[in-house]
Design an enzyme around this catalytic site. Structure first.
Site, PDB file in Angstrom:
ATOM      1  N   ASN A  28      49.907  32.167  66.352  1.00  0.00           N
ATOM      2  CA  ASN A  28      48.742  31.237  66.183  1.00  0.00           C
ATOM      3  C   ASN A  28      48.328  32.135  65.679  1.00  0.00           C
ATOM      4  OD1 ASN A  28      46.739  31.424  69.599  1.00  0.00           O
ATOM      5  ND2 ASN A  28      47.264  29.928  67.885  1.00  0.00           N
ATOM      6  N   GLN A  78      43.928  27.180  64.312  1.00  0.00           N
ATOM      7  CA  GLN A  78      42.783  27.101  65.275  1.00  0.00           C
ATOM      8  C   GLN A  78      41.665  27.402  63.628  1.00  0.00           C
ATOM      9  OE1 GLN A  78      43.943  28.662  67.977  1.00  0.00           O
ATOM     10  NE2 GLN A  78      43.967  26.566  69.085  1.00  0.00           N
ATOM     11  N   ASN A  98      39.862  23.808  67.402  1.00  0.00           N
ATOM     12  CA  ASN A  98      41.036  23.281  67.351  1.00  0.00           C
ATOM     13  C   ASN A  98      41.913  22.312  65.541  1.00  0.00           C
ATOM     14  OD1 ASN A  98      42.437  24.528  69.975  1.00  0.00           O
ATOM     15  ND2 ASN A  98      41.056  22.973  71.088  1.00  0.00           N
ATOM     16  N   ASN A 109      44.041  34.981  70.762  1.00  0.00           N
ATOM     17  CA  ASN A 109      44.234  35.600  69.320  1.00  0.00           C
ATOM     18  C   ASN A 109      43.292  35.722  68.687  1.00  0.00           C
ATOM     19  OD1 ASN A 109      46.958  35.963  70.617  1.00  0.00           O
ATOM     20  ND2 ASN A 109      47.303  33.963  70.317  1.00  0.00           N
ATOM     21  N   HIS A 156      43.101  26.122  81.815  1.00  0.00           N
ATOM     22  CA  HIS A 156      44.181  26.021  81.800  1.00  0.00           C
ATOM     23  C   HIS A 156      45.032  25.635  82.486  1.00  0.00           C
ATOM     24  CE1 HIS A 156      44.639  29.069  78.208  1.00  0.00           C
ATOM     25  NE2 HIS A 156      43.689  29.267  78.216  1.00  0.00           N
ATOM     26  N   ARG A 183      45.652  22.896  74.474  1.00  0.00           N
ATOM     27  CA  ARG A 183      45.212  21.533  74.228  1.00  0.00           C
ATOM     28  C   ARG A 183      44.836  21.515  72.447  1.00  0.00           C
ATOM     29  NH1 ARG A 183      38.956  21.895  76.982  1.00  0.00           N
ATOM     30  NH2 ARG A 183      38.823  23.979  75.420  1.00  0.00           N
ATOM     31  N   CYS A 211      49.721  32.590  72.624  1.00  0.00           N
ATOM     32  CA  CYS A 211      48.388  32.016  73.119  1.00  0.00           C
ATOM     33  C   CYS A 211      47.446  32.898  73.887  1.00  0.00           C
ATOM     34  CB  CYS A 211      48.088  30.675  74.414  1.00  0.00           C
ATOM     35  SG  CYS A 211      46.895  29.735  74.685  1.00  0.00           S
ATOM     36  N   GLY A 212      46.716  33.810  73.161  1.00  0.00           N
ATOM     37  CA  GLY A 212      45.879  34.688  73.953  1.00  0.00           C
ATOM     38  C   GLY A 212      45.248  33.813  75.672  1.00  0.00           C
ATOM     39  N   THR A 213      44.244  33.293  75.426  1.00  0.00           N
ATOM     40  CA  THR A 213      43.690  32.464  76.781  1.00  0.00           C
ATOM     41  C   THR A 213      45.007  32.386  77.167  1.00  0.00           C
ATOM     42  OG1 THR A 213      43.773  30.414  75.845  1.00  0.00           O
ATOM     43  CG2 THR A 213      41.712  32.518  76.135  1.00  0.00           C
ATOM     44  N   GLY A 214      45.905  32.012  77.366  1.00  0.00           N
ATOM     45  CA  GLY A 214      46.588  31.303  78.351  1.00  0.00           C
ATOM     46  C   GLY A 214      47.829  32.307  78.503  1.00  0.00           C
TER      47      GLY A 214
END
Ligand SMILES: N[C@H](CCC[C@H](N)C(=O)O)C(=O)O
Length: 276
Positions: free
Chosen positions: A13, A46, A66, A77, A161, A211, A219-222
């Site tokens: 990422n 990003q 983004n 990330n 998410h 998104r 995707c870390g938050t994912g």
């Protein structure tokens, strides 16, 4: 204007990181779209802009954009790459770094060997926190994508998410259904879409249609959203290894009222400069 930047990634990422501590830098949407283009610009998922903190008790503020130019609340990330960036550039010598983001305060702990643990804050399953148009319920939420019904767990990790548990990870489903749900009318600020295959209570395979970007290598938050969704639904244990296309993240959540902890790598690829 000559812009100096560092190209970095967390499990593929990828980011362009800019030091706006030493000198203020502003970007408009068109500039970000151009810079993110992998043919006409530098190319990134990003853009991370490192700034001085607004709150003197914090060490830094960092802003996340983004590739479509939208500013967002949180980037897992990116947080790890941010930590490596400020240490490498000697903007700090701390190994525990407190950072302001659009989502609020997060804490980064730089470990020996280059791994970084991020306190990602507490998740929320309340639809209004994403936002997601729905009556609150304990189970799964039904969302139509085309003429197919999908069952999701909505999770806010500061950013929104929608987590879908699948038996198999299928390229066309990630691409097509990810795009449909990302822009679904019931997500007024759009949503990141995670496709999670549960391997065992402490192991998942995950792909995320992000998104404002599309599918990324990781995707870390994912990964955080998928793990806490799985724990809430009774599928997962408190410590989980998430296998993403670009590699593994270690996620830990001990339950309601407690923060999510994410641990993973951060890499620098090159330094460059470009005329804006
Ligand atoms: N696309 C996300 C932001 C980046 C998240 C991702 N790169 C991560 O590592 O958490 C959003 O619009 O909320």
């Amino acid at each position: 204007m000559l812009l100096k930047f560092t190209k970095m990634h967390g499990l593929g990422n990828d980011f362009v990181v800019v030091d706006a501590v030493s000198r203020k830098v502003f970007f408009n949407k068109q500039q970000i779209e151009r810079l993110s283009d992998r043919n006409w610009g530098i190319g990134f998922d990003q853009l991370l802009v490192v700034e001085p903190p607004m709150n003197p008790d914090m060490d830094f503020r960092y802003r996340i954009y983004n590739s479509d130019g939208s500013e967002v609340e949180h980037c897992g990330n990116g947080a790890r790459c941010f930590a490596k960036f400020v240490l490498d550039r000697e903007l700090t010598n701390k190994r525990i770094i407190n950072v302001e983001t659009k989502r609020g305060a997060i804490q980064l702990r730089v470990l020996d060997g280059g791994l970084v643990t991020v306190d990602m804050g507490e998740p929320s399953f309340a639809p209004e926190d994403l936002p997601f148009t729905a009556e609150p319920c304990d189970g799964l939420y039904s969302v139509m994508a085309g003429d197919t019904e999908y069952f999701i767990t909505p999770v806010s990790v500061g950013n929104p998410h929608a987590v879908i548990k699948v038996d198999q990870l299928i390229d066309s489903e990630v691409a097509n259904i990810g795009a449909l749900i990302e822009c679904h009318e019931r997500f007024p600020r759009k949503v990141n879409v995670g496709f999670m295959q549960v391997v065992s209570p402490d192991e998942i395979n995950l792909r995320v249609f992000e998104r404002g970007v599309g599918e990324t290598q990781a995707c870390g938050t994912g990964a955080c959203a998928a793990v806490v969704a799985g724990i809430k639904q009774g599928w997962l244990s408190p410590k989980v290894t998430a296998h993403l296309r670009g590699g593994d993240l270690h996620i830990e959540w001990q339950g309601e009222g407690l923060p999510i902890l994410m641990t993973g790598p951060a890499e620098k690829v090159f330094e460059g400069q470009i005329y804006l």
